[in-house]
Design a protein around this motif. Sequence first.
Motif, PDB file in Angstrom:
ATOM      1  N   ALA A  29       0.810  -1.231   0.000  1.00 47.93           N
ATOM      2  CA  ALA A  29       0.000   0.000   0.000  1.00 47.93           C
ATOM      3  C   ALA A  29       0.840   1.278   0.000  1.00 47.93           C
ATOM      4  CB  ALA A  29      -0.946   0.002   1.204  1.00 47.93           C
ATOM      5  N   TYR A  30       2.031   1.230   0.580  1.00 47.97           N
ATOM      6  CA  TYR A  30       2.761   2.477   0.826  1.00 47.97           C
ATOM      7  C   TYR A  30       4.066   2.650   0.055  1.00 47.97           C
ATOM      8  CZ  TYR A  30      -0.253   2.350   5.029  1.00 47.97           C
ATOM      9  OH  TYR A  30      -1.317   2.284   5.885  1.00 47.97           O
ATOM     10  N   GLU A  98      -5.483 -11.149  -0.708  1.00 47.90           N
ATOM     11  CA  GLU A  98      -6.869 -11.412  -0.289  1.00 47.90           C
ATOM     12  C   GLU A  98      -7.762 -10.181  -0.418  1.00 47.90           C
ATOM     13  OE1 GLU A  98      -7.701 -14.435   0.465  1.00 47.90           O
ATOM     14  OE2 GLU A  98      -5.717 -15.324   0.707  1.00 47.90           O
ATOM     15  N   LEU A  99      -7.287  -9.172  -1.137  1.00 52.41           N
ATOM     16  CA  LEU A  99      -8.080  -7.937  -1.240  1.00 52.41           C
ATOM     17  C   LEU A  99      -9.329  -8.144  -2.081  1.00 52.41           C
ATOM     18  CD1 LEU A  99      -5.312  -5.212  -1.807  1.00 52.41           C
ATOM     19  CD2 LEU A  99      -6.329  -6.007   0.333  1.00 52.41           C
ATOM     20  N   TYR A 103     -13.253  -9.143   3.231  1.00 50.27           N
ATOM     21  CA  TYR A 103     -12.719  -9.323   4.593  1.00 50.27           C
ATOM     22  C   TYR A 103     -12.558  -7.988   5.325  1.00 50.27           C
ATOM     23  CZ  TYR A 103     -11.544 -14.060   3.079  1.00 50.27           C
ATOM     24  OH  TYR A 103     -11.607 -15.340   2.614  1.00 50.27           O
ATOM     25  N   GLY A 104     -12.090  -6.963   4.590  1.00 52.95           N
ATOM     26  CA  GLY A 104     -11.927  -5.642   5.210  1.00 52.95           C
ATOM     27  C   GLY A 104     -13.274  -5.125   5.709  1.00 52.95           C
ATOM     28  N   CYS A 127      -5.806   8.253   7.506  1.00 50.87           N
ATOM     29  CA  CYS A 127      -5.302   7.572   6.312  1.00 50.87           C
ATOM     30  C   CYS A 127      -4.348   8.508   5.590  1.00 50.87           C
ATOM     31  CB  CYS A 127      -6.486   7.208   5.416  1.00 50.87           C
ATOM     32  SG  CYS A 127      -6.060   6.105   4.066  1.00 50.87           S
ATOM     33  N   GLY A 134      -6.644   2.710   0.648  1.00 46.42           N
ATOM     34  CA  GLY A 134      -7.336   2.984   1.910  1.00 46.42           C
ATOM     35  C   GLY A 134      -8.414   4.047   1.740  1.00 46.42           C
ATOM     36  N   GLU A 136     -10.072   4.939  -0.913  1.00 42.85           N
ATOM     37  CA  GLU A 136     -11.214   4.436  -1.687  1.00 42.85           C
ATOM     38  C   GLU A 136     -12.080   3.525  -0.808  1.00 42.85           C
ATOM     39  OE1 GLU A 136     -12.542   5.316  -4.317  1.00 42.85           O
ATOM     40  OE2 GLU A 136     -13.882   3.667  -4.814  1.00 42.85           O
TER      41      GLU A 136
HETATM   42  C1  LIG Z   1      -8.419  -1.048   2.830  1.00 47.25           C
HETATM   43  C2  LIG Z   1      -8.452  -2.570   2.930  1.00 47.25           C
HETATM   44  C3  LIG Z   1      -8.411  -2.959   4.393  1.00 47.25           C
HETATM   45  C4  LIG Z   1      -9.763  -3.054   2.301  1.00 47.25           C
HETATM   46  O1  LIG Z   1      -9.870  -4.452   2.506  1.00 47.25           O
HETATM   47  P1  LIG Z   1     -10.624  -5.419   1.474  1.00 47.25           P
HETATM   48  O2  LIG Z   1     -10.824  -6.723   2.121  1.00 47.25           O
HETATM   49  O3  LIG Z   1      -9.934  -5.405   0.163  1.00 47.25           O
HETATM   50  O4  LIG Z   1     -12.032  -4.660   1.313  1.00 47.25           O
HETATM   51  P2  LIG Z   1     -13.401  -5.305   0.860  1.00 47.25           P
HETATM   52  O5  LIG Z   1     -13.157  -6.465  -0.034  1.00 47.25           O
HETATM   53  O6  LIG Z   1     -14.242  -5.514   2.053  1.00 47.25           O
HETATM   54  O7  LIG Z   1     -13.988  -4.132  -0.044  1.00 47.25           O
HETATM   55  C5  LIG Z   1     -14.618  -3.030   0.543  1.00 47.25           C
HETATM   56  C6  LIG Z   1     -15.038  -2.053  -0.525  1.00 47.25           C
HETATM   57  O8  LIG Z   1     -13.908  -1.484  -1.169  1.00 47.25           O
HETATM   58  C7  LIG Z   1     -13.948  -1.778  -2.566  1.00 47.25           C
HETATM   59  N1  LIG Z   1     -12.591  -2.101  -2.990  1.00 47.25           N
HETATM   60  C8  LIG Z   1     -11.794  -3.044  -2.511  1.00 47.25           C
HETATM   61  N2  LIG Z   1     -10.620  -3.030  -3.160  1.00 47.25           N
HETATM   62  C9  LIG Z   1     -10.717  -2.037  -4.070  1.00 47.25           C
HETATM   63  C10 LIG Z   1      -9.843  -1.511  -5.056  1.00 47.25           C
HETATM   64  N3  LIG Z   1      -8.612  -2.017  -5.249  1.00 47.25           N
HETATM   65  N4  LIG Z   1     -10.243  -0.482  -5.791  1.00 47.25           N
HETATM   66  C11 LIG Z   1     -11.471   0.030  -5.630  1.00 47.25           C
HETATM   67  N5  LIG Z   1     -12.361  -0.411  -4.712  1.00 47.25           N
HETATM   68  C12 LIG Z   1     -11.974  -1.437  -3.958  1.00 47.25           C
HETATM   69  C13 LIG Z   1     -14.859  -2.968  -2.707  1.00 47.25           C
HETATM   70  O9  LIG Z   1     -15.468  -2.988  -3.984  1.00 47.25           O
HETATM   71  C14 LIG Z   1     -15.859  -2.734  -1.615  1.00 47.25           C
HETATM   72  O10 LIG Z   1     -16.822  -1.794  -2.003  1.00 47.25           O
HETATM   73  P3  LIG Z   1     -18.353  -2.057  -1.663  1.00 47.25           P
HETATM   74  O11 LIG Z   1     -18.434  -2.358  -0.171  1.00 47.25           O
HETATM   75  O12 LIG Z   1     -18.986  -0.771  -2.037  1.00 47.25           O
HETATM   76  O13 LIG Z   1     -18.739  -3.231  -2.491  1.00 47.25           O
HETATM   77  C15 LIG Z   1      -7.292  -3.216   2.157  1.00 47.25           C
HETATM   78  O14 LIG Z   1      -7.316  -2.731   0.843  1.00 47.25           O
HETATM   79  C16 LIG Z   1      -5.931  -2.956   2.753  1.00 47.25           C
HETATM   80  O15 LIG Z   1      -5.440  -3.712   3.577  1.00 47.25           O
HETATM   81  N6  LIG Z   1      -5.288  -1.853   2.307  1.00 47.25           N
HETATM   82  C17 LIG Z   1      -3.969  -1.487   2.747  1.00 47.25           C
HETATM   83  C18 LIG Z   1      -3.995  -0.917   4.125  1.00 47.25           C
HETATM   84  C19 LIG Z   1      -4.931   0.235   4.288  1.00 47.25           C
HETATM   85  O16 LIG Z   1      -5.069   1.066   3.395  1.00 47.25           O
HETATM   86  N7  LIG Z   1      -5.601   0.263   5.441  1.00 47.25           N
HETATM   87  C20 LIG Z   1      -6.570   1.265   5.772  1.00 47.25           C
HETATM   88  C21 LIG Z   1      -5.967   2.576   6.056  1.00 47.25           C
HETATM   89  S1  LIG Z   1      -4.849   2.570   7.394  1.00 47.25           S
END
Ligand SMILES: CC(C)(COP(=O)(O)OP(=O)(O)OC[C@H]1O[C@@H](n2cnc3c(N)ncnc32)[C@H](O)[C@@H]1OP(=O)(O)O)[C@@H](O)C(=O)NCCC(=O)NCCS
Length: 160
Positions: A29-30, A98-99, A103-104, A127, A134, A136
């Motif tokens: 992510a970073y 697993e994105l 799960y998030g 964030c 994050g 988005e």
């Molecule tokens: C942010 C994060 C926790 C999301 O987890 P995830 O398991 O992929 O999220 P989900 O599968 O539950 O998706 C949640 C929503 O985001 C959307 N989404 C997920 N990945 C996406 C992507 N790459 N681009 C656009 N939208 C996305 C999904 O479509 C979903 O939308 P909806 O609820 O309207 O259908 C994960 O991407 C992550 O670990 N990111 C890096 C760390 C981070 O940024 N943490 C948060 C800030 S500290």
Amino acid sequence: MDAQVVISDFEASHHAEVYSLAKKAWYHAYSDFLDEGTLNTRLNCWYSRESHEGMAWNVKNRGYFFKVLHDANRRLIGFISGNTRTGVLDRLYLDPAELGKGYGSRLLELFLGELKANGIAECRACCDRKNRLGLEFYRRKGFRIIEENGEDYALAKAVE
Ligand SMILES: CC(C)(COP(=O)(O)OP(=O)(O)OC[C@H]1O[C@@H](n2cnc3c(N)ncnc32)[C@H](O)[C@@H]1OP(=O)(O)O)[C@@H](O)C(=O)NCCC(=O)NCCS
């Protein structure tokens, strides 16, 4: 969503796997906007064994919210932590492999459920402005930007 995942309270014994998942998630992510030295310095400080021992103690004795999510093979694939008395979400990370599987969302829902049970009206999070993944995610979950703090945005969402 895989029905076989297990969500449990963080314990100090999870230290090594949480550190290594955080490292993987952070680099994914970073690394576009933080150099390797900065990433490693922050990781080694915020995800140190000592810090995790303190957090495990707080989970057990102070009601601090820190959940780990394992798959059916007992592989750690995500974690979330925050303060359910103040409503502040501290950490939410998924394994980059697993994105997009929900799960998030599931981990965030657990935290929001605790806030609701505690009568907390607002959930807040921070964030990095450059963390598109994050930002988005938070936008889709109904968070809005309420403040700009240096390199971060402060975000908030009403607990319904
Ligand atoms: C942010 C994060 C926790 C999301 O987890 P995830 O398991 O992929 O999220 P989900 O599968 O539950 O998706 C949640 C929503 O985001 C959307 N989404 C997920 N990945 C996406 C992507 N790459 N681009 C656009 N939208 C996305 C999904 O479509 C979903 O939308 P909806 O609820 O309207 O259908 C994960 O991407 C992550 O670990 N990111 C890096 C760390 C981070 O940024 N943490 C948060 C800030 S500290």
